[in-house]
Write a protein that holds these residues in place. Structure first.
Motif: not given
Length: 182
Positions: A67, A69, A77, A79, A82, A85-86, A103, A116, A118
């Motif tokens: 994730t 950070v 972190t 939204t 995240r 990262s996605e 996940k 997550e 990190m």
């Protein structure tokens, strides 16, 4: 029988037209997402990583995405972190890399039960456990009007950086809203 055939011929264009309408709506939704500056910045960064990694990775071993950070508090972190990262992970997978979706794993070390992966000292152990050849890590820093993002692909057994990319996001209302810690 002729009447049924005629009726079928009348209904067929309506059915095909409905399919075409759905396809146009789908295309419109895709183009609005792909033209979004936030998505485009993340995809461009991932494309740059892919270019740098060309020939450096084994085709049969996975990568893990950590994730992204906050650089001032590596245990935090948002939204934004995240979602960056996605999107980076998605684009790397679209580029042909084997991205391991963490996940869905239930035997992985997750920092502070946040669900997550990190930046931690144990990240190398996680990579070893899952036979990952590299880990994609990242951080972001906020200024009053921008967010600076840094993404690196690191070899877990040596800590060597195999690829890296920096980019900047305008701190518009959507980005600002995603920076709220949660």
């Amino acid at each position: 029988m002729k009447r049924r055939a005629s009726l079928s011929l009348l209904v067929l264009p309506l059915l095909l037209g409905a399919c075409a309408t759905d396809r146009k709506a789908e295309d419109s939704n895709y183009s609005s997402v792909s033209s979004n500056a936030f998505v485009a910045a993340n995809y461009k960064a991932a494309d740059a990583l892919l270019a740098q990694l060309n020939g450096k990775l084994a085709a049969d071993k996975p990568l893990i995405m950590a994730t992204v950070v906050n650089i001032d508090a590596l245990e935090q972190t948002s939204t934004l972190g995240r979602l960056v990262s996605e999107q980076i992970s998605t684009r790397l997978a679209q580029g042909g890399l084997k991205m391991l979706e963490m996940k869905l794993r239930n035997n992985v070390y997750f920092k502070r039960n946040q669900g997550e992966l990190m930046l931690t000292r144990e990240i190398g152990e996680v990579a070893h456990t899952h036979n990952a050849q590299a880990i994609v890590v990242g951080s972001y820093a906020e200024s009053s009007d921008t967010v600076f993002v840094n993404i690196k692909v690191i070899q877990p057994n040596t800590n060597f950086v195999l690829a890296g990319q920096d980019f900047v996001l305008a701190k518009e209302s959507i980005v600002r809203s995603m920076l709220q810690r949660n």
